[in-house]
Structure formats: structure tokens, C-alpha cells
Scaffold this motif. Sequence first.
Motif, PDB file in Angstrom:
ATOM      1  N   THR A  20       1.040  -1.264   0.067  1.00 54.13           N
ATOM      2  CA  THR A  20       0.050   0.091   0.056  1.00 54.13           C
ATOM      3  C   THR A  20       0.977   1.049  -0.109  1.00 54.13           C
ATOM      4  OG1 THR A  20      -0.072   0.093   2.352  1.00 54.13           O
ATOM      5  CG2 THR A  20      -1.845  -1.188   1.338  1.00 54.13           C
ATOM      6  N   ALA A  21       0.374   2.431  -0.036  1.00 61.10           N
ATOM      7  CA  ALA A  21       1.144   3.651  -0.290  1.00 61.10           C
ATOM      8  C   ALA A  21       1.777   3.695   1.323  1.00 61.10           C
ATOM      9  CB  ALA A  21       0.104   4.763  -0.477  1.00 61.10           C
ATOM     10  N   LYS A  22       0.972   3.313   2.196  1.00 61.70           N
ATOM     11  CA  LYS A  22       1.613   3.653   3.661  1.00 61.70           C
ATOM     12  C   LYS A  22       2.978   2.528   3.799  1.00 61.70           C
ATOM     13  CE  LYS A  22       0.687   3.418   8.714  1.00 61.70           C
ATOM     14  NZ  LYS A  22      -0.406   3.011   9.693  1.00 61.70           N
ATOM     15  N   GLN A  23       2.639   1.464   3.287  1.00 63.99           N
ATOM     16  CA  GLN A  23       3.940   0.577   3.362  1.00 63.99           C
ATOM     17  C   GLN A  23       4.947   0.883   2.493  1.00 63.99           C
ATOM     18  OE1 GLN A  23       1.494  -3.021   2.038  1.00 63.99           O
ATOM     19  NE2 GLN A  23       1.111  -3.715   4.177  1.00 63.99           N
ATOM     20  N   LEU A  24       4.902   1.464   1.354  1.00 58.14           N
ATOM     21  CA  LEU A  24       5.794   1.855   0.356  1.00 58.14           C
ATOM     22  C   LEU A  24       6.655   2.985   1.178  1.00 58.14           C
ATOM     23  CD1 LEU A  24       7.287   1.666  -2.245  1.00 58.14           C
ATOM     24  CD2 LEU A  24       5.518   3.066  -3.319  1.00 58.14           C
ATOM     25  N   ASN A  25       5.916   3.884   1.640  1.00 52.11           N
ATOM     26  CA  ASN A  25       6.637   5.208   2.580  1.00 52.11           C
ATOM     27  C   ASN A  25       7.380   4.563   3.643  1.00 52.11           C
ATOM     28  OD1 ASN A  25       5.258   7.007   0.796  1.00 52.11           O
ATOM     29  ND2 ASN A  25       3.478   7.233   2.373  1.00 52.11           N
ATOM     30  N   ASN A  26       6.960   3.565   4.297  1.00 53.88           N
ATOM     31  CA  ASN A  26       7.698   2.942   5.247  1.00 53.88           C
ATOM     32  C   ASN A  26       9.066   2.410   4.662  1.00 53.88           C
ATOM     33  OD1 ASN A  26       5.939   3.967   7.398  1.00 53.88           O
ATOM     34  ND2 ASN A  26       4.827   1.915   7.324  1.00 53.88           N
ATOM     35  N   LYS A  27       8.821   1.568   3.823  1.00 55.01           N
ATOM     36  CA  LYS A  27      10.195   1.056   2.999  1.00 55.01           C
ATOM     37  C   LYS A  27      11.226   2.014   2.733  1.00 55.01           C
ATOM     38  CE  LYS A  27       7.455  -3.131   1.199  1.00 55.01           C
ATOM     39  NZ  LYS A  27       8.489  -4.265   1.420  1.00 55.01           N
ATOM     40  N   ILE A  28      10.456   3.307   2.224  1.00 54.46           N
ATOM     41  CA  ILE A  28      11.270   4.169   1.876  1.00 54.46           C
ATOM     42  C   ILE A  28      12.326   4.772   2.796  1.00 54.46           C
ATOM     43  CG2 ILE A  28      11.773   6.405   0.279  1.00 54.46           C
ATOM     44  CD1 ILE A  28       9.578   5.576  -1.267  1.00 54.46           C
ATOM     45  N   THR A  29      11.412   5.345   3.939  1.00 50.68           N
ATOM     46  CA  THR A  29      12.329   5.733   5.148  1.00 50.68           C
ATOM     47  C   THR A  29      13.038   4.860   5.933  1.00 50.68           C
ATOM     48  OG1 THR A  29      10.038   5.284   6.566  1.00 50.68           O
ATOM     49  CG2 THR A  29      10.385   7.609   5.108  1.00 50.68           C
ATOM     50  N   SER A  30      12.615   3.635   5.767  1.00 56.98           N
ATOM     51  CA  SER A  30      13.463   2.643   6.552  1.00 56.98           C
ATOM     52  C   SER A  30      14.742   2.177   5.698  1.00 56.98           C
ATOM     53  CB  SER A  30      12.733   1.400   6.806  1.00 56.98           C
ATOM     54  OG  SER A  30      11.703   1.748   7.651  1.00 56.98           O
ATOM     55  N   LEU A  31      14.857   2.520   4.516  1.00 57.39           N
ATOM     56  CA  LEU A  31      16.087   1.948   3.607  1.00 57.39           C
ATOM     57  C   LEU A  31      17.297   2.501   4.255  1.00 57.39           C
ATOM     58  CD1 LEU A  31      16.319   0.842   0.696  1.00 57.39           C
ATOM     59  CD2 LEU A  31      16.737   3.337  -0.126  1.00 57.39           C
ATOM     60  N   THR A  32      18.250   1.406   3.989  1.00 56.19           N
ATOM     61  CA  THR A  32      19.540   1.430   4.725  1.00 56.19           C
ATOM     62  C   THR A  32      20.668   1.217   3.445  1.00 56.19           C
ATOM     63  OG1 THR A  32      19.964  -0.721   5.282  1.00 56.19           O
ATOM     64  CG2 THR A  32      18.989   0.796   6.883  1.00 56.19           C
ATOM     65  N   ALA A  33      21.944   1.847   3.587  1.00 60.29           N
ATOM     66  CA  ALA A  33      22.989   1.511   2.803  1.00 60.29           C
ATOM     67  C   ALA A  33      23.280   0.115   2.386  1.00 60.29           C
ATOM     68  CB  ALA A  33      24.319   2.513   3.088  1.00 60.29           C
ATOM     69  N   ALA A  34      22.984  -0.825   3.386  1.00 64.71           N
ATOM     70  CA  ALA A  34      23.313  -2.222   3.226  1.00 64.71           C
ATOM     71  C   ALA A  34      22.308  -2.729   2.306  1.00 64.71           C
ATOM     72  CB  ALA A  34      23.374  -2.856   4.695  1.00 64.71           C
ATOM     73  N   GLN A  35      21.365  -2.293   1.893  1.00 62.14           N
ATOM     74  CA  GLN A  35      20.300  -2.993   1.085  1.00 62.14           C
ATOM     75  C   GLN A  35      20.551  -2.706  -0.260  1.00 62.14           C
ATOM     76  OE1 GLN A  35      16.912  -1.004   3.713  1.00 62.14           O
ATOM     77  NE2 GLN A  35      15.792  -2.464   2.535  1.00 62.14           N
ATOM     78  N   SER A  43      22.566   1.863 -12.580  1.00 68.98           N
ATOM     79  CA  SER A  43      21.524   1.140 -12.224  1.00 68.98           C
ATOM     80  C   SER A  43      21.639   0.548 -10.987  1.00 68.98           C
ATOM     81  CB  SER A  43      21.298  -0.302 -13.062  1.00 68.98           C
ATOM     82  OG  SER A  43      22.587  -0.968 -13.148  1.00 68.98           O
ATOM     83  N   VAL A  44      20.464   0.603 -10.087  1.00 70.97           N
ATOM     84  CA  VAL A  44      20.276  -0.038  -8.719  1.00 70.97           C
ATOM     85  C   VAL A  44      20.461  -1.682  -8.812  1.00 70.97           C
ATOM     86  CG1 VAL A  44      18.961   0.131  -6.844  1.00 70.97           C
ATOM     87  CG2 VAL A  44      19.063   2.175  -7.858  1.00 70.97           C
ATOM     88  N   CYS A  45      21.257  -1.885  -7.660  1.00 69.71           N
ATOM     89  CA  CYS A  45      21.270  -3.535  -7.489  1.00 69.71           C
ATOM     90  C   CYS A  45      20.904  -3.602  -6.046  1.00 69.71           C
ATOM     91  CB  CYS A  45      22.543  -3.941  -7.703  1.00 69.71           C
ATOM     92  SG  CYS A  45      23.232  -3.566  -9.226  1.00 69.71           S
ATOM     93  N   TRP A  46      20.138  -4.779  -5.813  1.00 71.25           N
ATOM     94  CA  TRP A  46      19.666  -5.058  -4.371  1.00 71.25           C
ATOM     95  C   TRP A  46      20.743  -6.092  -3.640  1.00 71.25           C
ATOM     96  CZ3 TRP A  46      16.308  -1.995  -2.167  1.00 71.25           C
ATOM     97  CH2 TRP A  46      15.592  -1.112  -3.006  1.00 71.25           C
ATOM     98  N   LEU A  47      21.214  -5.786  -2.742  1.00 69.37           N
ATOM     99  CA  LEU A  47      22.199  -6.658  -1.852  1.00 69.37           C
ATOM    100  C   LEU A  47      21.508  -7.816  -1.165  1.00 69.37           C
ATOM    101  CD1 LEU A  47      24.619  -3.939  -0.880  1.00 69.37           C
ATOM    102  CD2 LEU A  47      24.712  -5.282  -2.952  1.00 69.37           C
ATOM    103  N   LYS A  48      22.140  -8.715  -1.050  1.00 68.73           N
ATOM    104  CA  LYS A  48      21.789  -9.694  -0.280  1.00 68.73           C
ATOM    105  C   LYS A  48      22.256  -9.408   1.391  1.00 68.73           C
ATOM    106  CE  LYS A  48      21.934 -13.374  -3.722  1.00 68.73           C
ATOM    107  NZ  LYS A  48      22.812 -14.565  -4.104  1.00 68.73           N
ATOM    108  N   PRO A  49      21.694  -9.997   2.170  1.00 66.75           N
ATOM    109  CA  PRO A  49      21.973  -9.807   3.696  1.00 66.75           C
ATOM    110  C   PRO A  49      23.514 -10.011   3.846  1.00 66.75           C
ATOM    111  CG  PRO A  49      20.064 -11.010   3.655  1.00 66.75           C
ATOM    112  CD  PRO A  49      20.479 -10.974   2.177  1.00 66.75           C
ATOM    113  N   GLU A  50      24.175  -9.128   4.326  1.00 70.25           N
ATOM    114  CA  GLU A  50      25.687  -9.309   4.620  1.00 70.25           C
ATOM    115  C   GLU A  50      26.682  -9.190   3.339  1.00 70.25           C
ATOM    116  OE1 GLU A  50      26.653 -12.493   7.237  1.00 70.25           O
ATOM    117  OE2 GLU A  50      25.387 -12.010   8.679  1.00 70.25           O
TER     118      GLU A  50
END
Length: 387
Positions: A20-35, A43-50
Amino acid sequence: MREISLLLGAGFSVNKGYPTAKQLNNKITSLTAAQFAVAQQGSVCWLKPEQEDPYTHTSYYIYKLFTLELIAFYASQHEYFNYEEFFDYYTNVNKHNDGAFEKLCNDFREKHHNEDDNINLIAAHNSIFNQIIAGFLVDREGVRFYPNVHRMGPYAGYNGFLGCLQRWGEDRILHINTLNHDLFFESLNHTDAIHGELSDGFSELGSPYYGSLENQAKIRLSYFSGKYSSNFRLYKLHGSLDQYPFHLMNGGQIDNYIKTKPGIGITDFYKEVVDENGNFTYINDFINYFPDFLSGTTSKILRYSDPVYYESIFKAFEINLQKSDMLILIGYGCGDSEVNNIISNNFKGKIYVVDPFPQANTIEFCKINDAKLIEKTPENIGLPDFE
């Protein structure tokens, strides 16, 4: 043949597990450099844990950090973070005398020994931010692109909706307009209700546009022709995750919009042309970094009149409303003022609004337009609701 117009919003995809829009907003504000990481081509690449970011030595890593700082900066100044309002803010910030933003940029440049001006920092951030949004727009299984495999029988969460489509599609033209960027509705083409008869205004036959795979093999891509040949017709009013503008080499002018396919790089788009010697050759569009979809509460409205694609698709929206005797809104919160104006100015029939949890905007819209409010989900609706 009678015609029906539908308008789908974000709420339509919720049963499939899209945020939902609320969930998407939360994902964005919770984003970290490790992700995530930003590769050298942007191009953006998504990192695996660690998993470590392999691009920390590049300028794109600096831009990644700027994106994170800008999100945190904006969130700290607003009680509620809204990603579309955030988009409006940063795309217009250079037009205003915003001392706090200027300080953010100056401190950032000093801390990271960066010489980019504000305009270039925002441009780099915009590319990253749009890719981040695209990355979050997946269903509960993490799927973005759906295989072209027919799905027989029931479809949990959408049985009532698909039953209506199947019956209406037998003898009516259905104009299915969606504000969603995801590819979920396209996947419903491979159900018993639609049976592969969905047309979306893009044509592959005779297309001069190609994508390139890793082995350099070229695959023909669909281009926007504006042609619809079936009773089920899809219009992506705000763009799509698989939709890119193709730029000509003379100043980056947009030639047309094309649809990509899995496995094709974002800068691996080509157009087949005839050179000055009469020989076929390919020109490459290396400008693309993210799919073209509209964001921003006001910024997106300014693009409704873009001469390539958007002007055409919104004109079709208006014409189809004028020809339809029924308009059905599903999962649309009625918050887009320009879309509401288009409906008011072009549609004169009966409006039905499907929303199990209507908010103030939806209730007000129903009152103004004498619309019937159906407090159900796409799973529960049926033909009697629209009689």
C-alpha cells in the motif's frame, strides 16, 4: 457494441500482496545503505544480507549516500512521509530559496569531497529514487515480471472481478485504465477470463526497436502504436515498470515508448534505421536508467500533456469515457484532482466505486458524482453489484 470504462488504483493490487502507499512510504524511510548498491552505469542493484557493496570506490556510491541523506532530511521535516510529495519537493527545490536544503548539499559536498552542484546531485538522486520505487513494487512472492503461462481455474483475491470481466467481455468493449505501475493486471491476460485477448496499445509486429541480451543477440521489442484490437483494452495512464522512452541521439529527444523484457539491460535498447548509404544499422539509446512512470502529487499532472505517449493515452481516456455508459473505479482513492476533473468533464453515465475501506476523498467523490459505493474487494464483487 456497448462500452465500459474501468479505472484501477493502488488498492486493486493489494490482494496480490503489493505494498500500500503507507507500506511503500515505510520501506523508503527505512532504507539503509546495506540494502542496495548503484552500479557504474547508474543502475540500482539489491544486495543480499551481509553482501558488501562492490561499488564503494565509485561516484555512484556517493550519489547513493546523497539519496539516503535527502530522504532522511525530508522525513525529519515532515510528520508523515509521502513519497509522491517528496518527489514534488526535490524536483522543484532548486526553484526556491531553501536554506536548509542548501546547507544539506554544502555539508554533503564538504564531507564527501564532492564537487557536483545541486542540480547534478538531484539528477543523480532522481534516477536512483525511481529505481528504488520500482524495486519495491513487487507482489508478496517478490515477483515483478510474470511468466506467460495460462492460469486455469480460480484466482484467489480476484474471482469476482474476473467473473465480471469474462461476462462483460463477451459482448462489450472494456476500457481498463490503470494508475498502477506494476505488471499485475497484464498477468491476468493469462486467465480463463481474458484468454490472452488483452491489447495494450503496444505493437511488436514490424517494430524497429530491439533489446540486447548478454550474448549480444537482439530481440524485437514492442513500441507504442496506440492500436487496440480486442474487447479487453489496457491503458497505463501513469506509465509502467516495463516501459521506457527511446531517445534519439540528437539531444535526447524521445522518439517513442517501448516495452522491455526480462534479461535486457536498461541501456541496451536499439532502433533499426537506414544510414546515408542505404544500409540497415542500429542506433543505441544509452540515456535510459529507469522505467518511465509518473510520480508526485502535482508533478505527474504536468506530464499528462507530454506529446509522446501521455497526451495520447489521456486523450483516449477522455474519448472512451464519453463513449461508455458505465464507469467502475476499483482501488482508486479519488485523490488525483486532474483525473477527477477528466471524469467530471467527460463521463455522464453511472459510476460505481469499489472500495472496502473508503476514506474521506472517496466518500466525497461519491457524493459529488452520485456514484454507488460498493464496500467490497475484487474477490467479492459480482454482476448484481452493477445493476
